[in-house]
Scaffold this motif. Structure first.
Motif: not given
Length: 308
Positions: A24-29, A182-198, A209-214
């Motif tokens: 959800e964090w990745y798809e939002a922005d 079955g979600e390698s496209r969005v997941w791999n983009n998202a986790i690499m974005e997390l490492g690259g941005v947050a 706004g890291c989504p994994w702070r919790e």
């Protein structure tokens, strides 16, 4: 504790919540690179090869120009190899062998696969110059058919968030466990974005706004050491130290208003200063989000107490 046992202990129990938060964090922005808007395996392969030694922002212009000149795998396969290498050199993409390999791979797709790209990581590795990482990236982003990507950014995220040990096989297992089937496209983009941005070498947890702070152990403790960030941040004055002081003060006094708590956290606390109410509210909000304290808004102040 063995590597596998430690990995299992480190990952949160509610993996569905962890997955949903990141997606959800990745798809939002997210950064809008053009290759993220296509599932054309040829265009994605070009972007992956270009990105190997070049910053992504610089790749965009070169990628656009490359596809303008050779818009399809057939066009690249029929091109003069010297022209491809010259383009690569002119764009300062480095390691001209990659241009030769890319040209050769295009010829393989046309001659051996009838112009249709293979769709699995193992088949894609049959192409010239395509190693395991690139093959998996193309399978993921073009065909949604890849395994979990594990690059330097992903290792940093897993190490910090879930204390996954610095061991390649353990990183691989943890990454694969986290990725929803079955979600390698969005997941791999998202986790690499997390490492690259947050979760950069210098983390931007709150700003991005890291989504994994919790769930993140590094965010909880203030220790942002990672495999590529070997220096332990100073404890003195750190976020970890300030969080600990809040908890200690509330254990002693049960509940405290902001201006009563502030001086017990920092000796230089000044209500309207740099380390004042606004700074303290941010620290307390994080602790509240983590379920460690409760905040009660009263008529003239905010009162903090430990979570019951």
């Amino acid at each position: 504790m063995t590597g596998t046992e430690r990995e299992d202990a480190a990952l949160p129990d509610d993996l569905d919540a962890v997955r949903t938060a990141l997606i959800e964090w990745y798809e939002a922005d997210h950064r809008d690179y053009p290759w993220r808007r296509t599932d054309d395996p040829y265009a994605i392969l070009v972007s992956e090869v270009m990105s190997q030694q070049t910053q992504l922002d610089r790749v965009v212009e070169a990628w656009d120009a490359f596809l303008d000149r050779w818009p399809t795998v057939e066009a690249l396969a029929s091109a003069d190899r010297s022209d491809v290498v010259a383009f690569w050199s002119d764009q300062r993409l480095g390691y001209n062998n990659r241009a030769r390999y890319l040209h050769e791979a295009a010829g393989q797709v046309v001659d051996d696969y009838g112009g249709e790209f293979p769709e699995t990581p193992s088949e894609l590795q049959e192409l010239m110059g395509v190693g395991p990482y690139t093959a998996n990236a193309v399978a993921s982003f073009a065909f949604n058919n890849g395994d979990a990507v594990v690059d330097t950014n992903v290792k940093r995220v897993l190490y910090r968030a879930f204390e996954v040990p610095d061991d390649d096989s353990t990183f691989d297992r943890a990454a694969q466990t986290l990725m929803p089937a079955g979600e390698s496209r969005v997941w791999n983009n998202a986790i690499m974005e997390l490492g690259g941005v947050a979760c950069q070498q210098r983390p931007r947890c709150d700003e991005a706004g890291c989504p994994w702070r919790e769930w993140c152990r590094a965010y909880e403790t203030g220790d942002f050491t990672a495999p590529d960030v070997p220096t332990q941040p100073s404890f003195e004055g750190s976020r970890r130290q300030m969080r600990g002081r809040v908890i200690s003060a509330l254990k002693e006094y049960d509940e405290l208003a902001l201006d009563e708590l502030g001086p017990r956290v920092r000796v230089d606390y000044a209500p309207e200063g740099k380390y004042g109410r606004e700074w303290l509210r941010g620290l307390l909000s994080d602790l509240s989000d983590d379920g460690l304290i409760q905040l009660e808004e009263q008529e003239t102040t905010t009162v903090a107490r430990l979570q019951a």
